[in-house]
Design a protein around this motif. Structure first.
Motif: not given
Lengths: 266, 246
Positions: A154, A158, A162, A189, A192, A263, A266
């Motif tokens: 994960t 992320a 980025l 991040i 995430s 979430w 995101t």
């Protein structure tokens, strides 16, 4: 995510029908569990010492595994995402292996490496007196082994997606590399990271195969909730169902709460 | 559509593989974990004599198998490591015919080679400094071990209750346990990877293994397999693996 397509029209039947069948895969076992639950005896079943001990151990092991994963997994994810080195794809595969490996294989491998006669376990035991199998630390190690990849995959994802300009700007303004990581990268991040930590925790909470293979099964020391379910299934099915229900409720609560919280954005 | 052609190729292979399998009748045999080696040998001998039958072994702790069978898992023959598990299946009305005891077994203490814990028998199972394992209660080898320890009056200091006898043996083999109480036949099957310390007959427990055809079984194949296990040839294979066959 931009440009999210959420249609207001009636969804096509060609998608709804298989989607419903997909849902059944998850719903049917749960209904089976609920149908067999001895609701009236639940308080008594859940207050037995076996269940209380197992619950305490499961919390301890899953939180411990999540903490270890954060301390070691996040730096590893950063290295995998940001540092170019030969064999990186092999290292990445190795790190993600526990995602696909049967946990019992992982447990056996841990036993051969970290067991009392293992390549690392034996010198470790002689130096520190630490014996991992059949100890609570062994449970934490097994849970970390199977759950840390969830955090790494994960966080690495992320980091890779980025936008590097903020970090670049901070560096131009004189921030040290460590400050950039701490003040720019990690906050960016954060969603995430939180999602990864939640998944890691949930996987560790449900861990069974590697634990029983590596750490054994003893009430109060290594018997987590999944192990207690497994043992109880063969002797005391009502207790097994009651514990299963606890696991479903706890895991579902955590996943739903965290999903709503992190979430969505995101 | 490059992907589509891959999917078609995959499906074609899947169909070929499933068609390629032979026309043999599959007979599902659920057998106690302690029968692993002997039943693999019996499977081979039986299939050689009965080429139209394909024996599919499902090996696990007897109590796990019981739960599977009670839950309706496909099984034509059940061979259990104790009679009480078989009685429960019979009580649920799932046997096609009465169970027959086909083998006996006894307990033995298994220790890693060179016996690092200096164990001489059941009497050492209350030594706290040792790392000791038993099968879990409810699993026949665990119930038998508890019974044997009760006979000698030892309150064991156990570090792990393993779900079946083979996982217990694995941890003795790896040297992570100083000792475990398993079946004599398991020690024999492990060859020199473990040492066995016999338990005297007066404090030992005799495990009796019943076998039966389950209801709804593929009648000819299942009955033939049970008959073979009970035949002179079957008994010879069991005896080679250390079972008592009377």
């Amino acid at each position: 995510m931009t440009g999210r397509a959420r249609t207001k029209q009636r969804p096509p039947l060609l998608l709804v029908v298989p989607a419903f069948v997909g849902l059944l895969f998850f719903a049917v076992p749960l209904i089976g569990l609920l149908a067999r639950t001895p609701w009236g005896d639940l308080p008594e079943l859940l207050s037995s010492s076996v269940v209380v001990d197992a619950f305490r151990l499961s919390l301890l092991a899953s939180i411990g595994a999540t903490a270890l994963s954060a301390v070691f997994g996040v730096p590893l994810a950063w290295v995998l995402a940001r540092v170019e080195f030969p064999g990186r794809s092999i290292i990445r595969g190795l790190v993600l292996l526990p995602l696909v490996l049967p946990p019992v294989v992982g447990g056996a491998a841990l036993l051969f490496a970290l067991g009392r006669r293992g390549a690392i376990g034996e010198p470790l035991n002689e130096l520190t007196g630490l014996v991992l199998p059949f100890s609570t630390w062994g449970v934490v190690v097994a849970a970390t082994f199977v759950s840390m990849p969830f955090l790494i995959i994960t966080v690495e994802g992320a980091l890779s997606s980025l936008d590097g300009r903020h970090e670049g700007a901070a560096a131009t303004l004189g921030a040290t590399r460590w400050t950039v990581v701490r003040r720019i990268t990690l906050p960016m991040i954060a969603p995430s990271l939180a999602a990864g930590l939640a998944l890691t925790w949930a996987r560790a909470f449900g861990e069974f195969g590697a634990t029983i293979t590596f750490a054994g099964n003893l009430q109060g020391r290594t018997q987590t909730l999944p192990l207690a379910v497994f043992v109880a299934l063969e002797s005391d099915r009502d207790t097994a169902i009651a514990i299963s229900l606890v696991m479903v409720v706890v895991s579902l609560t955590v996943l739903v709460l965290l999903r709503n919280r992190w979430w969505r954005t995101t | 559509m490059k992907n589509a052609s891959w999917i078609v190729a995959f499906l074609a292979v899947a169909v070929l593989v499933s068609c390629g399998s032979d026309e043999r009748t599959e007979v599902f045999v659920s057998a106690a974990a302690s029968l692993t080696d002997s039943f693999e040998a019996i499977e081979e001998a039986f299939e050689e004599r009965n080429p139209s039958v394909d024996i599919v072994l499902n090996l696990a702790g007897s109590s796990t198998l019981r739960e599977q069978i009670l839950a309706g898992a496909p099984a034509d023959v059940f061979a259990s490591a104790n009679e009480s598990v078989m009685d429960e299946i019979a009580g649920a009305g799932l046997l096609a015919s009465a169970a027959t005891v086909f083998a006996t077994n006894r307990l033995e203490v298994a220790v890693p080679p060179a016996n690092p814990g200096a164990i001489s028998g059941l009497g050492d199972f209350d030594r706290e400094e040792l790392v000791l394992g038993l099968c879990a209660s409810g699993v026949p080898c665990g119930d038998f071990a508890i019974e044997a320890l009760r006979i000698v009056g030892v309150d064991p200091m156990v570090d792990t209750y393993e779900p079946n006898v083979r996982s217990l043996l694995t941890k003795v083999e790896s040297g992570d346990l100083d000792a475990g109480i398993v079946y004599y036949t398991d020690v024999l099957a492990a060859h020199d990877r473990v040492e066995g310390i016999p338990i005297p007959a007066e404090t030992n427990v005799v495990a009796r293994y019943p076998i039966a055809v389950l209801q709804g079984a593929v009648d000819t194949g299942a009955a033939a397999f049970v008959a073979f296990v009970l035949s002179a040839d079957g008994r010879e294979i069991l005896a080679e693996h250390g079972f008592g066959t009377r």
